[in-house]
Motif scaffolding. Structure first.
Motif, PDB file in Angstrom:
ATOM      1  N   ALA A 112       0.831  -1.210   0.000  1.00  0.00           N
ATOM      2  CA  ALA A 112       0.000   0.000   0.000  1.00  0.00           C
ATOM      3  C   ALA A 112       0.859   1.252   0.000  1.00  0.00           C
ATOM      4  O   ALA A 112       0.590   2.215  -0.738  1.00  0.00           O
ATOM      5  CB  ALA A 112      -0.933  -0.017   1.217  1.00  0.00           C
ATOM      6  N   GLN A 113       1.905   1.251   0.828  1.00  0.00           N
ATOM      7  CA  GLN A 113       2.789   2.420   0.885  1.00  0.00           C
ATOM      8  C   GLN A 113       3.495   2.643  -0.453  1.00  0.00           C
ATOM      9  O   GLN A 113       3.632   3.780  -0.912  1.00  0.00           O
ATOM     10  CB  GLN A 113       3.803   2.238   2.008  1.00  0.00           C
ATOM     11  CG  GLN A 113       3.186   2.314   3.394  1.00  0.00           C
ATOM     12  CD  GLN A 113       4.197   2.124   4.518  1.00  0.00           C
ATOM     13  OE1 GLN A 113       3.828   2.051   5.681  1.00  0.00           O
ATOM     14  NE2 GLN A 113       5.474   2.048   4.200  1.00  0.00           N
ATOM     15  N   THR A 114       3.959   1.556  -1.077  1.00  0.00           N
ATOM     16  CA  THR A 114       4.650   1.681  -2.358  1.00  0.00           C
ATOM     17  C   THR A 114       3.730   2.302  -3.396  1.00  0.00           C
ATOM     18  O   THR A 114       4.125   3.212  -4.138  1.00  0.00           O
ATOM     19  CB  THR A 114       5.134   0.308  -2.846  1.00  0.00           C
ATOM     20  OG1 THR A 114       6.033  -0.243  -1.887  1.00  0.00           O
ATOM     21  CG2 THR A 114       5.843   0.421  -4.186  1.00  0.00           C
TER      22      THR A 114
ATOM     23  N   ALA B 117      -7.479   3.837  -2.451  1.00  0.00           N
ATOM     24  CA  ALA B 117      -7.978   4.257  -3.755  1.00  0.00           C
ATOM     25  C   ALA B 117      -7.012   3.880  -4.871  1.00  0.00           C
ATOM     26  O   ALA B 117      -7.431   3.393  -5.931  1.00  0.00           O
ATOM     27  CB  ALA B 117      -8.242   5.762  -3.755  1.00  0.00           C
ATOM     28  N   ILE B 118      -5.729   4.097  -4.652  1.00  0.00           N
ATOM     29  CA  ILE B 118      -4.768   3.774  -5.714  1.00  0.00           C
ATOM     30  C   ILE B 118      -4.649   2.260  -5.895  1.00  0.00           C
ATOM     31  O   ILE B 118      -4.516   1.759  -7.023  1.00  0.00           O
ATOM     32  CB  ILE B 118      -3.389   4.435  -5.438  1.00  0.00           C
ATOM     33  CG1 ILE B 118      -2.470   4.309  -6.660  1.00  0.00           C
ATOM     34  CG2 ILE B 118      -2.721   3.886  -4.213  1.00  0.00           C
ATOM     35  CD1 ILE B 118      -2.944   5.020  -7.875  1.00  0.00           C
TER      36      ILE B 118
ATOM     37  N   VAL C  68      -5.013   0.015  -9.373  1.00  0.00           N
ATOM     38  CA  VAL C  68      -3.853  -0.598 -10.050  1.00  0.00           C
ATOM     39  C   VAL C  68      -3.519  -2.007  -9.571  1.00  0.00           C
ATOM     40  O   VAL C  68      -2.779  -2.712 -10.265  1.00  0.00           O
ATOM     41  CB  VAL C  68      -2.599   0.294  -9.886  1.00  0.00           C
ATOM     42  CG1 VAL C  68      -2.855   1.702 -10.395  1.00  0.00           C
ATOM     43  CG2 VAL C  68      -2.129   0.342  -8.431  1.00  0.00           C
ATOM     44  N   ALA C  69      -3.996  -2.433  -8.414  1.00  0.00           N
ATOM     45  CA  ALA C  69      -3.580  -3.726  -7.853  1.00  0.00           C
ATOM     46  C   ALA C  69      -4.598  -4.812  -8.187  1.00  0.00           C
ATOM     47  O   ALA C  69      -5.743  -4.523  -8.568  1.00  0.00           O
ATOM     48  CB  ALA C  69      -3.403  -3.619  -6.345  1.00  0.00           C
TER      49      ALA C  69
END
Length: 429
Positions: free
Chosen positions: A241-243, A387-388, A392-393
């Motif tokens: 998540a941080q990445t 959200a990101i 993308v994941a």
């Protein structure tokens, strides 16, 4: 910026002590490109070099140059308006001209730098000055290092306390706009704090995971024990998540011409610094537990990582400073609310935890209170990273993070299938 962020994270995993001069020099470049004094025009190539040159020579004769910064004084850290360092013109009172600097800095970052950017008062307000170690004629500038700081960690990177004894500095920009100029540097250095903490966390997990794969308990590797496997998978999920958020933030920093991206970087840089740097210390402590007793001993590198962690949380503004800055951004830029609406509405319906948390946060943003600023910053981090990931994941990974971060009932963590993929990816990293 995206490529640089990835390299910076890798650099932090190898050695964090050399990150400070890299950060300072990089963050100073936009300011120096706009305001470098004419007497130092021959520094431009050295400032853009990727070489380290330790020779004690004028900057124009070196292959690579380093820039440091000096803001903090004895009587006040964050409150730079209380600074007592003074500057008087040596001749023409104008930008790019030399001034006499008298005073001190209680914390002088990267004292071996070829020059520092500092704050000093003139009769027209707090101003920014370019203070070289060597003057144009090659003589040493009149600043005296009183002592090197005895720090908890970060010992491979020197920090000093200095006195300016009629030193010479060149005015950067106009008088009175010093804070505004250095705050531009501050955004980049704060972003690097988050990147650096993230890199240290990745290193801690890699050490813990390697140990767990080698250590045999009850006839099988520790990494295959269900409870330990879940713990490691949760840590790996946190780093995923941080990445994702950090690289999204780097992309925003890469698009200064876009008002939306510039606003994203302005808001989520202090969010990331607050949340990731704050998470670093318990993360490393948890990794130490994986190793057991040896994790607490100096023959393991984890104690050194643990001591290193607090510097990123404190440096360039502590957690409370970040949270107050977030409130300031939300109040000063009404377009932030439209930005958040756009970010979170784009994934509406993809995950119920995100939908519920966004509804609650939207109500809180109507009248944000200072006492709630830390909770607000944490919630923004959780939602933005969710959200990101939803964009993308792979869906199981994104859903696992949303549950772990946003489900108030307490989520168990990744299932075995996802845990296997997370640990395989973490081991490869």
């Amino acid at each position: 910026m995206v490529a640089r962020a990835a390299r910076f994270i890798l650099h932090a995993q190898a050695e964090a002590g050399s990150l400070c001069p890299v950060t300072m020099t990089h963050a100073a470049l936009p300011l120096l490109q706009a305001h470098l004094p004419a007497a130092y025009a021959d520094w431009r190539a050295g400032l853009l070099s990727d070489r380290y040159d330790a020779h004690h020579l004028p900057g124009g004769q070196k292959r690579g140059l380093l820039i440091g910064m000096g803001m903090t004084e004895k009587q006040g850290g964050t409150d730079v308006l209380t600074n007592t360092t003074r500057a008087e013109p040596l001749g023409v009172r104008a930008p790019g001209e030399p001034w006499r600097i008298t005073g001190h800095k209680w914390f002088f970052s990267v004292p071996q730098s070829d020059a520092h950017l500092i704050l000093a008062h003139t009769s027209r307000g707090l101003s920014c000055f370019f203070l070289p170690r060597l003057l144009p004629d090659g003589t040493r500038n009149a600043l005296r290092i009183e002592q090197l700081k005895e720090k908890l960690g970060n010992r491979s990177n020197a920090s000093a306390e200095v006195e300016f004894q009629d030193a010479t500095g060149w005015l950067m920009g106009e008088e009175g706009e010093g804070v505004r100029l250095l705050l531009r540097m501050g955004g980049m250095t704060r972003f690097d704090c988050a990147l650096g903490s993230h890199g240290l966390m990745r290193r801690a997990l890699s050490v813990a995971l390697h140990h767990a794969q080698q250590r045999q308990v009850m006839g099988k590797p520790l990494s295959e024990q269900p409870l330990m496997r879940l713990q490691l998978a949760r840590q790996a999920l946190q780093l995923e998540a941080q990445t994702a958020l950090l690289l999204r933030l780097a992309r925003a920093w890469s698009a200064p011409a876009s008002e939306t991206e510039r606003l994203y970087a302005r808001l989520f840089t202090p969010v990331a610094k607050f949340a990731i740097c704050r998470a670093g210390m318990p993360f490393v402590a948890e990794s130490m537990e994986v190793l057991g007793g040896i994790g607490y001993c100096e023959q393991s590198e984890l104690p050194r990582l643990y001591r290193e962690m607090p510097v990123n949380s404190i440096w360039e503004g502590s957690g409370n400073v970040m949270c107050l800055d977030i409130l300031r951004v939300l109040q000063r830029y009404p377009a932030c609310h439209a930005l958040l609406q756009q970010e979170f509405e784009a994934v509406r319906g993809a995950n119920r935890h995100v939908d519920r948390s966004w509804r609650q946060l939207r109500l809180q943003l109507r009248h944000p209170h200072e006492a709630q600023a830390r909770d607000l910053a944490q919630e923004l981090f959780w939602l933005a990273s969710a959200a990101i990931l939803l964009k993308v994941a792979e869906p199981p990974l994104a859903d696992a993070w949303c549950a772990l971060a946003l489900d108030g009932r307490g989520a168990r963590g990744p299932d075995e299938t996802l845990a296997a993929r997370l640990l395989l990816r973490a081991g490869a990293a």
